[in-house]
Write an enzyme that holds these catalytic residues in place. Structure first.
Site: not given
Length: 383
Positions: A217, A270, A124
């Site tokens: 995770e 996973d 910014y």
């Protein structure tokens, strides 16, 4: 209960081709910026100013190398000393060239003011000051990497603070300088937020009676394990980055691994290519982090989900691989650092065309995750 304060010592590497980012004090980082500016002015004042090129470390996969950890359990990827050039006189790279100097100017000001900013705050500021050169966050992120590659110092040394998504919970006490100790087992199911201030993390005192560090995770799985207070049954510390790890979470894990070197680090992800990619980022580092790729690599073991867990999961819970999964799998399989048993798991995913999420284990009840992890640990089923 083990206790230790921060470690700031640099590692020494036998591979002479390793390119890495130094950790510098503010006045040292300012000095490197000043030297770079003086060199640019010298070149621009030369009879042939067209040679005003920036020599940056090439951050492409083709320039990556592997340290297999002969003297340590930790292997990591790193960038070799191959350069790419960005020139003010080249129309394609002229903006990139100017962006580097714009970011260095802001960093110099930040260091003078003894402040720290996130890359979002930096974006910014640059968007306001130099809208012709910065229109997106990704341009700022890439330019920060260019500055790191040019000055050979970490982004934190430049006053750029990591944005952290990381959480920690379990058998760990953290005491920041001048503050009361925080009991991470008493922070509720939301856990304790890992700060993005790497200097603060480096000087935080850690105490623990845990026997394991477990990376999770997913935030939802972390929440379930902490809410069930699994760390009371399995003496452990849970850490999550809510997906792909940010620098602060990797730094925190690395701090823990050096503070408690005898604690195994296990990862629960996973059973899909993305889960394995997340594990590998913690374990080996990421070329996407440029010269900081290797610094926070840890000896992480894969506890699950894995192919031999598929018999615990109903067929209905297995879902087809997505196109993005296939792309990640292809990238991982092309990596020289991927060990054979990880490669076998990945090949099985590709062959079956299936993936499984940790939540699939809930078919055995919501309290099954703790039992699953305990069984894996007792049987030594982690690779």
């Amino acid at each position: 209960m083990e206790e230790s304060s921060g470690l700031s010592s640099m590692k020494f590497f036998s591979d002479q081709h390793l390119s890495y980012a130094d950790i510098l004090r503010p006045h040292e980082a300012r000095a490197r910026i000043e030297v770079s500016v003086l060199n640019l002015l010298r070149i621009l004042n030369s009879p042939d100013p067209a040679i005003s090129d920036l020599s940056l470390i090439n951050r492409k996969r083709s320039n990556s190398c592997i340290n297999q950890g002969i003297l340590t359990d930790v292997s990591y990827i790193f960038l070799s000393t191959s350069f790419t050039k960005s020139s003010l006189t080249n129309a394609k790279t002229a903006k990139t060239f100017v962006r580097v100097w714009k970011v260095m100017e802001i960093c110099f000001q930040i260091l003078l003011q003894e402040k720290r900013v996130t890359q979002r705050e930096l974006f910014y500021k640059l968007l306001c000051d130099s809208p012709d050169y910065f229109s997106s966050q990704i341009e700022v992120n890439r330019t920060v990497q260019d500055v790191v590659a040019l000055l050979r110092c970490s982004r934190y040394s430049l006053g750029i603070m990591a944005s952290s998504r990381g959480l920690v919970a379990g058998r760990l006490f953290l005491q920041e300088p001048g503050k009361e100790a925080v009991d991470c087992s008493a922070c509720g199911s939301s856990g304790f937020t890992i700060t993005g201030d790497l200097n603060l993390l480096d000087n935080t005192i850690m105490r623990s009676d845990a026997r394991y560090i477990i990376i999770v995770e997913k935030h939802a799985i972390f929440h379930r394990l902490v809410e069930d207070r699994v760390f009371n049954h399995i003496p452990c510390v849970f850490i999550t980055a809510k997906g792909y790890p940010d620098i602060a979470t990797r730094f925190f894990l690395h701090r823990m691994s050096t503070t408690f070197p005898n604690l195994p680090i296990l990862a629960l992800v996973d059973w899909n290519p993305a889960g394995l990619a997340i594990l590998c980022t913690f374990k080996f580092g990421s070329i996407g982090m440029g010269l900081e790729a290797y610094r926070y690599a840890c000896n992480v073991k894969w506890i699950g989900l894995r192919g031999d867990d598929l018999n615990l999961i109903p067929d209905e819970s297995l879902v087809p691989l997505k196109p993005k999964d296939s792309q990640i799998a292809k990238s991982l399989l092309s990596s020289k650092i991927l060990q054979d048993n990880y490669r076998d798991e990945l090949s099985l995913m590709v062959q079956t065309g299936k993936r499984a999420e940790i939540e699939a284990l809930y078919c055995h009840g919501y309290n099954y995750l703790g039992k699953y992890i305990a069984t894996k640990i007792v049987q030594g089923k982690y690779i």
